[in-house]
Scaffold this motif. Structure first.
Motif, short mmCIF file in Angstrom:
data_model
loop_
_atom_site.label_atom_id
_atom_site.label_comp_id
_atom_site.label_asym_id
_atom_site.label_seq_id
_atom_site.Cartn_x
_atom_site.Cartn_y
_atom_site.Cartn_z
N VAL A 1 15.18 2.93 1.99
CA VAL A 1 14.44 2.82 0.73
C VAL A 1 13.64 1.51 0.70
CG1 VAL A 1 14.61 2.59 -1.79
CG2 VAL A 1 16.01 4.29 -0.60
N ASP A 2 14.31 0.39 1.00
CA ASP A 2 13.63 -0.91 0.92
C ASP A 2 12.46 -1.00 1.88
OD1 ASP A 2 15.39 -1.68 -1.01
OD2 ASP A 2 16.52 -3.08 0.23
N ALA A 3 12.62 -0.48 3.09
CA ALA A 3 11.60 -0.69 4.12
C ALA A 3 10.48 0.35 4.07
CB ALA A 3 12.25 -0.68 5.51
N VAL A 4 10.79 1.56 3.61
CA VAL A 4 9.81 2.65 3.73
C VAL A 4 9.52 3.36 2.41
CG1 VAL A 4 9.30 4.85 4.89
CG2 VAL A 4 10.45 3.02 6.15
N LEU A 5 10.57 3.73 1.68
CA LEU A 5 10.37 4.61 0.52
C LEU A 5 9.91 3.89 -0.74
CD1 LEU A 5 13.41 7.06 0.73
CD2 LEU A 5 11.09 7.35 1.63
N SER B 1 6.13 4.55 -1.81
CA SER B 1 5.73 5.78 -1.12
C SER B 1 5.66 6.91 -2.14
CB SER B 1 6.75 6.14 -0.04
OG SER B 1 7.89 6.75 -0.63
N THR B 2 5.23 8.07 -1.68
CA THR B 2 5.18 9.25 -2.54
C THR B 2 6.39 10.15 -2.30
OG1 THR B 2 3.85 10.38 -0.88
CG2 THR B 2 2.65 9.22 -2.64
N SER B 3 7.53 9.55 -1.90
CA SER B 3 8.76 10.31 -1.63
C SER B 3 9.10 11.25 -2.78
CB SER B 3 9.93 9.33 -1.44
OG SER B 3 11.16 10.02 -1.47
N GLN B 4 9.39 12.49 -2.41
CA GLN B 4 9.85 13.48 -3.40
C GLN B 4 11.25 13.98 -3.04
OE1 GLN B 4 6.86 16.53 -3.99
NE2 GLN B 4 5.23 15.04 -4.31
N GLY B 5 12.02 13.11 -2.38
CA GLY B 5 13.38 13.47 -2.06
C GLY B 5 13.51 14.18 -0.74
N SER B 6 14.69 14.75 -0.50
CA SER B 6 15.01 15.38 0.78
C SER B 6 15.79 16.67 0.55
CB SER B 6 15.87 14.43 1.61
OG SER B 6 16.44 15.11 2.71
N THR C 1 19.39 13.02 11.67
CA THR C 1 18.07 13.65 11.69
C THR C 1 17.92 14.39 10.36
OG1 THR C 1 18.23 13.95 14.08
CG2 THR C 1 16.56 15.24 12.95
N PHE C 2 16.90 14.03 9.59
CA PHE C 2 16.78 14.58 8.24
C PHE C 2 15.33 14.85 7.88
CE2 PHE C 2 15.35 10.68 6.03
CZ PHE C 2 15.65 9.74 7.01
N ARG C 3 15.14 15.61 6.83
CA ARG C 3 13.80 15.93 6.34
C ARG C 3 13.48 15.07 5.13
NH1 ARG C 3 13.27 20.62 9.18
NH2 ARG C 3 11.20 21.22 8.47
N GLY C 4 12.23 14.65 5.03
CA GLY C 4 11.76 13.96 3.84
C GLY C 4 10.52 14.66 3.32
N LEU C 5 10.42 14.80 2.00
CA LEU C 5 9.25 15.40 1.36
C LEU C 5 8.39 14.28 0.78
CD1 LEU C 5 11.08 18.24 -0.62
CD2 LEU C 5 10.07 18.36 1.69
N PHE C 6 7.08 14.35 1.04
CA PHE C 6 6.17 13.31 0.54
C PHE C 6 4.91 13.94 -0.04
CE2 PHE C 6 8.87 11.23 3.57
CZ PHE C 6 9.12 9.98 2.99
N GLY C 7 4.41 13.32 -1.11
CA GLY C 7 3.14 13.74 -1.68
C GLY C 7 1.99 13.40 -0.72
N ARG C 8 0.95 14.26 -0.71
CA ARG C 8 -0.20 14.03 0.16
C ARG C 8 -1.23 13.15 -0.55
NH1 ARG C 8 -1.76 19.23 3.69
NH2 ARG C 8 -3.13 17.60 4.45
N MET D 1 0.84 -1.19 0.00
CA MET D 1 0.00 0.00 0.00
C MET D 1 0.89 1.25 0.00
SD MET D 1 -3.23 0.57 2.54
CE MET D 1 -2.25 1.45 3.75
N THR D 2 0.63 2.13 -0.93
CA THR D 2 1.48 3.33 -1.04
C THR D 2 1.41 4.18 0.23
OG1 THR D 2 1.08 3.39 -3.42
CG2 THR D 2 1.87 5.43 -2.40
N ARG D 3 2.57 4.61 0.68
CA ARG D 3 2.65 5.45 1.87
C ARG D 3 2.67 6.93 1.46
NH1 ARG D 3 4.12 5.14 7.20
NH2 ARG D 3 4.19 2.88 6.98
N TYR D 4 1.66 7.66 1.90
CA TYR D 4 1.57 9.11 1.66
C TYR D 4 2.08 9.87 2.89
CZ TYR D 4 -1.53 7.98 -2.26
OH TYR D 4 -2.05 7.49 -3.44
N TRP D 5 2.21 11.18 2.74
CA TRP D 5 2.63 12.02 3.87
C TRP D 5 1.77 11.77 5.10
CZ3 TRP D 5 -0.33 16.07 6.06
CH2 TRP D 5 0.33 16.75 7.09
N GLU D 6 0.45 11.61 4.88
CA GLU D 6 -0.49 11.42 5.99
C GLU D 6 -0.22 10.13 6.78
OE1 GLU D 6 -1.29 12.40 3.01
OE2 GLU D 6 -2.61 14.13 3.17
N ASP D 7 0.53 9.20 6.17
CA ASP D 7 0.74 7.90 6.80
C ASP D 7 1.94 7.89 7.76
OD1 ASP D 7 -1.44 6.78 5.42
OD2 ASP D 7 -0.21 6.61 3.63
N PHE D 8 2.60 9.05 7.90
CA PHE D 8 3.68 9.14 8.89
C PHE D 8 3.11 9.76 10.17
CE2 PHE D 8 6.03 9.00 4.90
CZ PHE D 8 7.09 8.16 5.21
#
Lengths: 147, 147
Positions: free
Chosen positions: A69-73, A76-81, A137-144, A1-8
């Motif tokens: 990447v394997d476990a989470v991204l 997902s709707t990852s748009q990089g960092s 500690t890093f930032r990730g951008l994700f599609g909603r 199931m695709t992980r969106y920003w809302e799923d974090f």
């Protein structure tokens, strides 16, 4: 199931699985990107405070990335960092080490300018037999999620 | 001439030289360490906000490291790094990009516990035609000049 920003969810933690550090790959990486004596020359490395060959910190960080990447991204709707606010190399990593990855969600913020995007602040860790070897500690951008 | 901790002067800046991003290597790195669609799949990458393949940020950071090793660390008393306090990916990097490296010494502190060692805080940057693509602030440990 695709992980969106809302799923974090803030406070949520992910087991990223584990890996074994391959000595040949560790050495090849260092020869290309970080050819310092304690990364590439077994004999000279013995004379350094490390007492032998250790992994380039960039190799260790890249191994963390692969687990993430394997476990989470992967789905997902990852748009990089845009970047990270901390990266610590806490203990030398050596060939044959077994490293376990973990990820924790620290913050989650919708984008102020892009309604289709959100940011999460994540804490990543690699441990060896429970001992921390890398933390970041890093930032990730994700599609909603489309509404 | 070997560079010791004493040879880093606060405010001093180094030209680290330049490199051209190799598309095959960029892709091979991403396949192994960061297989997200915008790093590894040319067709899917076109559908993302990046509009095409971009480098993994860890590849770009590793390229910076190589410039830094060649220009500064190769003949130095480097004892590695405990980590960095910032790393920013400021603009997507693509195959064929020509990147220029720069390093500036921000702080220099002798070790409180090890009389043979000192720490420097360094600011590293990669630019493309003057536009910043990566910046980082990190610590380096160096052996002191024998007295």
């Amino acid at each position: 199931m695709t992980r969106y920003w809302e799923d974090f969810t803030v406070g949520e933690s992910f087991d990223l699985g584990s890996l074994t550090v391959d000595g040949d790959e560790m050495l090849a990486f260092a020869r290309r990107f970080d050819p310092q004596p304690f990364h590439v020359d077994e004999e000279l490395a013995k004379e350094t405070p490390f007492g032998g060959l250790i992994a380039s910190g960039w190799f260790t960080a890249s191994l963390f990335m692969r687990l993430y990447v394997d476990a989470v991204l992967a789905d997902s709707t990852s748009q990089g960092s845009p970047g990270l606010s901390e990266l610590r190399w806490l203990s030398p990593v050596r060939a044959g080490d077994v490293l376990d990855g973990r990820l924790t969600v620290l913050e989650s913020t919708p984008s102020r300018t892009k309604p289709t995007r959100g940011t999460v602040v994540l804490r990543g860790e690699l441990t060896r037999a429970g001992q921390p070897v890398l933390s970041t500690t890093f930032r990730g951008l994700f599609g909603r999620r489309p509404r």
